[in-house]
Design a protein around this motif. Structure first.
Motif, PDB file in Angstrom:
ATOM      1  N   ASN B 203       0.801  -1.320   0.067  1.00 22.98           N
ATOM      2  CA  ASN B 203      -0.090   0.075  -0.105  1.00 22.98           C
ATOM      3  C   ASN B 203       0.874   1.053   0.083  1.00 22.98           C
ATOM      4  OD1 ASN B 203      -1.184   1.877   2.511  1.00 22.98           O
ATOM      5  ND2 ASN B 203      -2.448   1.821   0.745  1.00 22.98           N
ATOM      6  N   GLN B 204       1.694   1.175   0.655  1.00 26.54           N
ATOM      7  CA  GLN B 204       2.691   2.383   0.746  1.00 26.54           C
ATOM      8  C   GLN B 204       3.808   2.685  -0.216  1.00 26.54           C
ATOM      9  OE1 GLN B 204       4.362   1.931   4.858  1.00 26.54           O
ATOM     10  NE2 GLN B 204       2.526   2.497   5.730  1.00 26.54           N
ATOM     11  N   GLU B 205       4.246   1.172  -0.778  1.00 23.96           N
ATOM     12  CA  GLU B 205       5.120   1.609  -1.731  1.00 23.96           C
ATOM     13  C   GLU B 205       4.557   1.736  -3.244  1.00 23.96           C
ATOM     14  OE1 GLU B 205       7.855  -1.601  -1.355  1.00 23.96           O
ATOM     15  OE2 GLU B 205       8.769  -1.117   0.313  1.00 23.96           O
ATOM     16  N   GLN B 206       3.576   1.211  -3.295  1.00 26.85           N
ATOM     17  CA  GLN B 206       2.776   0.927  -4.798  1.00 26.85           C
ATOM     18  C   GLN B 206       1.635   2.050  -4.826  1.00 26.85           C
ATOM     19  OE1 GLN B 206       4.072  -1.630  -6.835  1.00 26.85           O
ATOM     20  NE2 GLN B 206       5.385  -2.513  -5.371  1.00 26.85           N
ATOM     21  N   ASP B 207       1.338   2.460  -3.798  1.00 31.82           N
ATOM     22  CA  ASP B 207       0.163   3.645  -3.528  1.00 31.82           C
ATOM     23  C   ASP B 207      -1.081   2.805  -3.987  1.00 31.82           C
ATOM     24  OD1 ASP B 207      -0.666   5.970  -2.536  1.00 31.82           O
ATOM     25  OD2 ASP B 207      -0.488   6.920  -4.412  1.00 31.82           O
ATOM     26  N   THR B 208      -1.362   1.567  -3.706  1.00 34.65           N
ATOM     27  CA  THR B 208      -2.558   0.850  -3.993  1.00 34.65           C
ATOM     28  C   THR B 208      -3.440   1.162  -2.823  1.00 34.65           C
ATOM     29  OG1 THR B 208      -1.077  -1.066  -4.779  1.00 34.65           O
ATOM     30  CG2 THR B 208      -3.434  -1.556  -4.605  1.00 34.65           C
ATOM     31  N   ALA B 209      -4.779   1.376  -3.456  1.00 34.75           N
ATOM     32  CA  ALA B 209      -5.884   1.664  -2.362  1.00 34.75           C
ATOM     33  C   ALA B 209      -6.393   0.149  -2.097  1.00 34.75           C
ATOM     34  CB  ALA B 209      -6.944   2.313  -3.064  1.00 34.75           C
ATOM     35  N   ILE B 210      -6.506  -0.110  -0.623  1.00 36.32           N
ATOM     36  CA  ILE B 210      -7.041  -1.542  -0.309  1.00 36.32           C
ATOM     37  C   ILE B 210      -8.440  -1.243   0.518  1.00 36.32           C
ATOM     38  CG2 ILE B 210      -6.688  -3.392   1.335  1.00 36.32           C
ATOM     39  CD1 ILE B 210      -3.518  -2.779   0.739  1.00 36.32           C
ATOM     40  N   LEU B 211      -9.391  -2.165  -0.003  1.00 35.84           N
ATOM     41  CA  LEU B 211     -10.386  -2.510   0.515  1.00 35.84           C
ATOM     42  C   LEU B 211     -10.403  -3.693   1.493  1.00 35.84           C
ATOM     43  CD1 LEU B 211     -13.252  -1.114   0.657  1.00 35.84           C
ATOM     44  CD2 LEU B 211     -13.891  -2.614  -1.112  1.00 35.84           C
ATOM     45  N   LEU B 212     -10.438  -3.428   2.680  1.00 33.27           N
ATOM     46  CA  LEU B 212     -10.148  -4.759   3.543  1.00 33.27           C
ATOM     47  C   LEU B 212     -11.250  -5.077   4.232  1.00 33.27           C
ATOM     48  CD1 LEU B 212      -7.833  -6.443   4.615  1.00 33.27           C
ATOM     49  CD2 LEU B 212      -7.560  -4.734   6.531  1.00 33.27           C
ATOM     50  N   ILE B 213     -11.790  -6.289   3.818  1.00 29.08           N
ATOM     51  CA  ILE B 213     -12.930  -6.571   4.346  1.00 29.08           C
ATOM     52  C   ILE B 213     -12.372  -7.742   5.548  1.00 29.08           C
ATOM     53  CG2 ILE B 213     -14.878  -8.207   4.009  1.00 29.08           C
ATOM     54  CD1 ILE B 213     -14.481  -6.786   0.932  1.00 29.08           C
ATOM     55  N   THR B 214     -13.245  -7.444   6.877  1.00 26.73           N
ATOM     56  CA  THR B 214     -12.822  -8.470   7.967  1.00 26.73           C
ATOM     57  C   THR B 214     -13.950  -8.237   8.912  1.00 26.73           C
ATOM     58  OG1 THR B 214     -11.067  -8.975   9.358  1.00 26.73           O
ATOM     59  CG2 THR B 214     -11.526  -6.562   8.997  1.00 26.73           C
ATOM     60  N   HIS B 215     -13.838  -9.268   9.831  1.00 27.62           N
ATOM     61  CA  HIS B 215     -14.745  -9.128  11.007  1.00 27.62           C
ATOM     62  C   HIS B 215     -13.785  -8.899  12.192  1.00 27.62           C
ATOM     63  CE1 HIS B 215     -13.706 -13.665  10.945  1.00 27.62           C
ATOM     64  NE2 HIS B 215     -13.553 -13.392  12.283  1.00 27.62           N
ATOM     65  N   ASP B 216     -12.614  -8.522  12.001  1.00 25.42           N
ATOM     66  CA  ASP B 216     -11.512  -8.539  13.005  1.00 25.42           C
ATOM     67  C   ASP B 216     -11.230  -7.108  13.226  1.00 25.42           C
ATOM     68  OD1 ASP B 216      -9.475  -8.580  14.733  1.00 25.42           O
ATOM     69  OD2 ASP B 216      -8.481 -10.574  13.619  1.00 25.42           O
ATOM     70  N   LEU B 217     -11.474  -6.360  14.649  1.00 26.79           N
ATOM     71  CA  LEU B 217     -11.361  -5.382  14.836  1.00 26.79           C
ATOM     72  C   LEU B 217      -9.910  -5.034  15.001  1.00 26.79           C
ATOM     73  CD1 LEU B 217     -14.532  -4.287  16.866  1.00 26.79           C
ATOM     74  CD2 LEU B 217     -13.943  -3.419  14.544  1.00 26.79           C
ATOM     75  N   GLY B 218      -9.317  -5.649  15.439  1.00 25.79           N
ATOM     76  CA  GLY B 218      -7.722  -5.568  15.555  1.00 25.79           C
ATOM     77  C   GLY B 218      -6.937  -5.595  14.456  1.00 25.79           C
ATOM     78  N   VAL B 219      -7.432  -6.316  13.365  1.00 23.94           N
ATOM     79  CA  VAL B 219      -7.018  -6.089  11.823  1.00 23.94           C
ATOM     80  C   VAL B 219      -7.211  -4.670  11.418  1.00 23.94           C
ATOM     81  CG1 VAL B 219      -7.006  -6.770   9.591  1.00 23.94           C
ATOM     82  CG2 VAL B 219      -6.794  -8.576  11.401  1.00 23.94           C
ATOM     83  N   VAL B 220      -8.454  -4.120  11.657  1.00 23.78           N
ATOM     84  CA  VAL B 220      -9.030  -2.869  11.340  1.00 23.78           C
ATOM     85  C   VAL B 220      -7.944  -1.770  12.103  1.00 23.78           C
ATOM     86  CG1 VAL B 220     -10.614  -1.216  11.283  1.00 23.78           C
ATOM     87  CG2 VAL B 220     -11.424  -3.509  10.863  1.00 23.78           C
ATOM     88  N   ALA B 221      -7.788  -2.139  13.306  1.00 22.27           N
ATOM     89  CA  ALA B 221      -6.955  -1.097  14.017  1.00 22.27           C
ATOM     90  C   ALA B 221      -5.665  -0.699  13.626  1.00 22.27           C
ATOM     91  CB  ALA B 221      -7.094  -1.300  15.503  1.00 22.27           C
ATOM     92  N   GLU B 222      -5.136  -2.069  13.171  1.00 14.97           N
ATOM     93  CA  GLU B 222      -3.755  -2.104  12.602  1.00 14.97           C
ATOM     94  C   GLU B 222      -3.481  -1.433  11.352  1.00 14.97           C
ATOM     95  OE1 GLU B 222      -0.456  -5.625  12.578  1.00 14.97           O
ATOM     96  OE2 GLU B 222      -2.064  -5.647  13.964  1.00 14.97           O
ATOM     97  N   MET B 223      -4.514  -1.692  10.436  1.00 12.93           N
ATOM     98  CA  MET B 223      -4.226  -1.454   8.956  1.00 12.93           C
ATOM     99  C   MET B 223      -5.094  -0.423   8.299  1.00 12.93           C
ATOM    100  SD  MET B 223      -2.405  -3.851   7.330  1.00 12.93           S
ATOM    101  CE  MET B 223      -3.221  -3.631   5.647  1.00 12.93           C
ATOM    102  N   CYS B 224      -6.318   0.020   8.962  1.00 12.99           N
ATOM    103  CA  CYS B 224      -6.871   0.919   8.180  1.00 12.99           C
ATOM    104  C   CYS B 224      -6.897   2.428   8.457  1.00 12.99           C
ATOM    105  CB  CYS B 224      -8.504   0.460   8.408  1.00 12.99           C
ATOM    106  SG  CYS B 224      -8.802  -1.201   7.863  1.00 12.99           S
ATOM    107  N   ASP B 225      -7.349   3.265   7.340  1.00  9.80           N
ATOM    108  CA  ASP B 225      -7.392   4.916   7.666  1.00  9.80           C
ATOM    109  C   ASP B 225      -8.744   5.019   8.063  1.00  9.80           C
ATOM    110  OD1 ASP B 225      -4.764   5.216   6.742  1.00  9.80           O
ATOM    111  OD2 ASP B 225      -5.358   4.920   4.608  1.00  9.80           O
ATOM    112  N   ARG B 226      -9.872   4.454   7.169  1.00 12.73           N
ATOM    113  CA  ARG B 226     -11.034   4.635   7.663  1.00 12.73           C
ATOM    114  C   ARG B 226     -11.853   3.111   7.636  1.00 12.73           C
ATOM    115  NH1 ARG B 226     -14.716   6.967   4.079  1.00 12.73           N
ATOM    116  NH2 ARG B 226     -13.292   6.497   2.487  1.00 12.73           N
TER     117      ARG B 226
END
Lengths: 333, 338
Positions: B203-226
């Protein structure tokens, strides 16, 4: 692959050995004295005893079995009681006839069966799917002899398009080389004859191939439907692949494994001799040979016929197993 | 904002089953900006996977179908695209990775075969060039001895390795959007962290936008902007990851966060939201969450709330944020603190 093939070939040795034992036992344990059959009811006890002596069937079973194995090892299947000719020389052309018929029947069954199955799965619940599956159901349920007779009646008798029986035109028999007449006529550069031989093949091939075709179509359809739902197919779609690549490259190869089993079994059944079809179409194949042998209590012929058929089954199974490993790399491990 | 790369507007994806029409995705709208990581969170069956498959137009049809709405990718509405145009988008501009790395690769072809196929589908490269590119991609996702792995079959690799291969495949054509549907759910925790690191790096190096689908709020906290929170086919709350985790607005989000175990508290029993997820139906009246909501009042059972826009680009689908009901909100705020 080499290790797998070697392992698979080594397994064949005890199988072949066991096969000879079973075939030998079955024939010798069923009641009925061949010497008595050959000489007829009016023969004297002395004449029967003499014949038993000369045929070697008065000796202990294990001695007979030993002699039998030793002969087999030299490619000698014995002598027919009925014709007094070497079975090895009699059975060769019969095997060629059955092989030729089976090859054409299975080509017909595989090409139509697999494609019908694929299209049915691709367009599930469409009119094509619906009619193909009804056709397949009719195909598996229809007695072969009835289909064969209907074919003869319509295409030979009424329309006169195709010959009704035999392998070739009886007025002008071919000089056999391999006994595969299609191949022989090509080797003779006699292409008019090739067409004639192919025409003789059409009706029996269709009659014989219909049941395998229907089974293959149903099997292909159900496994394709299963495979099309799998995760890796979704992955292939997400890569941007078109439907053709998805179906013919990714789905079909995975769906082929169970279909291959069916193809192998069906090929074995057809090679084992389709007595009905061969009788109706006067096809001088292995099925009819064994059937005639049974009618005359021609022990050596029955024994050799069963052995050859069993041997063909073993070989077909070997080929199928090797194909499994080729199609699915996980099989080798 | 001008750098919006993907925007869903009032998307409706319905399933037409024997038991009737099921609105699995029921009016979902959100935006994904260039280089951003947005999480879609929700329980199983809330429509998050169907939303992602809708974007790719890969919802199995029948029974599924996009009945209404727009999926705007750059300047085009993907819903209007025919299959032929979608093939050029899939894997090329929008790529996707899935939950099950164990079964997501075709078992009968080598890794290389599947990677090269993905590359040559969209790039005019020779077989050798594509193979070199494939090896490079495998190195990029941290696969050791990638020049050997390329000729191996999926069953020879572990789950984590297979997910790396999936990511390499997805990233091989430099997509602008990567949709990751529960990419770490099937993996164990250490591998999970490695895969998330890898995705963040890409995401940082290639500037790829990521849509991360998850049920894990821990993963969200670690990865997401919104974060977009979904419930029963609808978006119920949207906001930045900090705000949502620290100050959830919608009662459902509050419940989700309360049901996370906290490291300093020694409660015997973990909180759980009472009841089960409502199955989306066509004739639903009222708020989908009302039957499970501790703050529900009369109005919640009669009309479906809209997505109320709040300060800081936040939104919440709850009458508590309707101006007419403001008084109630104050009450709730004090109530939940106490």
């Amino acid at each position: 692959m080499l290790a797998y093939t070697t392992r698979r070939l080594l397994i064949m040795i005890p199988v072949l050995f066991g096969m000879t034992l079973i075939v030998f036992s079955i024939v010798h344990l069923i009641p009925g004295d061949p010497a008595r059959v050959i000489l007829g009811e009016t023969a004297t006890e002395q004449a029967i005893a003499d014949l038993r002596e000369s045929m070697g069937i008065n000796r202990p079973y294990f001695v007979q079995y030993g002699i039998y194995l030793a002969d087999l090892a030299q490619g000698d299947l014995g002598t027919s009681l009925r014709t007094n000719k070497s079975i090895t020389s009699e059975i060769g052309p019969r095997i060629a006839a059955t092989f030729e018929l089976t090859i054409f029947a299975m080509i017909f069954a595989i090409i139509i069966g697999i494609n019908a199955g694929i299209i049915s799965a691709w367009r599930q619940n469409s009119w094509f799917d619906f009619s193909a599956m009804i056709f397949a159901l009719v195909g598996v349920s229809m007695p072969v002899f009835w289909l064969a007779l209907m074919e003869q009646w319509i295409f030979a008798q009424e329309l006169g398009w195709l010959p009704s029986s035999g392998r070739q035109s009886s007025l002008d028999p071919i000089e056999p080389i391999t006994y595969f007449f299609v191949l022989d006529s090509i080797l003779h550069m006699d292409f008019e004859r090739t067409i004639s031989v192919l025409k003789h093949l059409i009706l029996p091939s269709v009659a014989l191939g219909t049941i395998p075709m229907a089974i293959i179509a149903r099997m292909t359809r159900s496994t394709m439907l299963e495979v099309m739902k799998s995760d890796y197919i979704r992955t292939v779609r997400a890569k941007g692949s078109g439907q053709f690549l998805v179906i013919y490259k990714h789905a079909l190869r995975n769906a082929m494994i169970p279909v291959l089993t069916v193809i192998g079994l069906q090929t074995g059944v057809l090679l084992g001799g389709a007595i009905l079809t061969e009788t109706i179409f006067s096809w001088p194949g292995i099925g009819r040979y064994v059937y005639e042998g049974i009618n005359y209590r021609d022990y050596p012929v029955i024994q050799s016929g069963i052995l050859v058929i069993a041997f063909i089954f073993v070989i077909i199974n070997l080929i199928v197993d090797l194909l499994y490993a080729y199609i699915d790399p996980r099989v080798k491990y | 904002m001008s750098d919006v790369i993907l925007e869903l507007k009032d998307l409706h994806t319905h399933f037409f089953t024997d038991g009737g029409e099921v609105p699995a995705v029921d009016g979902v709208s959100f935006k994904l900006h260039k280089g951003e990581v947005v999480g879609i969170v929700g329980e199983s069956g809330c429509g998050k996977s169907v939303t992602s498959l809708s974007i790719m137009q890969l919802v199995p049809n029948p029974p599924g179908k996009i009945v209404r709405g727009e999926i705007n990718f750059k300047d085009d509405n993907l819903v209007n695209f025919r299959e032929k145009r979608m093939k050029q988008i899939r894997g090329n501009e929008i790529a996707m990775i899935f939950q099950e790395p164990m079964t997501s690769l075709n078992p009968v072809y080598t890794i290389g075969n599947q990677l090269v196929e993905a590359i040559r589908m969209h790039r005019k490269l020779s077989k050798n060039e594509a193979r070199a590119k494939a090896i490079e991609m495998l190195q990029l996702v941290g696969i050791p001895r990638s020049d050997e792995v390329i000729d191996e079959y999926p069953h020879q690799l572990s789950g984590g390795m297979r997910q790396r291969v999936m990511i390499a495949m997805a990233m091989s054509c430099d997509p602008e959007v990567l949709i990751a549907d529960e990419p770490t759910t099937a993996l164990d925790v250490t591998i999970q962290a490695q895969i998330l690191d890898l995705m963040r790096k890409l995401n940082q190096e290639q500037d790829t936008a990521i849509l991360l689908i998850t049920h894990d709020l821990g993963v969200v906290a670690e990865m997401c902007d919104r974060v977009v929170v979904m419930y029963s086919g609808q978006v119920v709350e949207e906001g930045t990851v900090r705000e949502i985790l620290k100050d959830p607005k919608h009662p459902y989000t509050k419940g989700l966060i309360r049901s996370l175990p906290k490291i300093h508290e020694k409660e015997q029993k973990l909180y759980s939201i009472p009841g089960t997820v409502a199955k989306p139906t066509m004739d639903a009246t009222g708020c989908r969450f009302a039957p499970r909501c501790e703050f529900a009042f009369d109005r919640c059972f009669k009309e479906n709330p809209e997505l109320y826009q709040l300060a800081n680009e936040r939104s919440s689908r709850c009458f508590l944020y309707d101006n007419e009901e403001r008084g109630v909100e104050e009450h709730v705020q004090t109530d939940s603190r106490g």
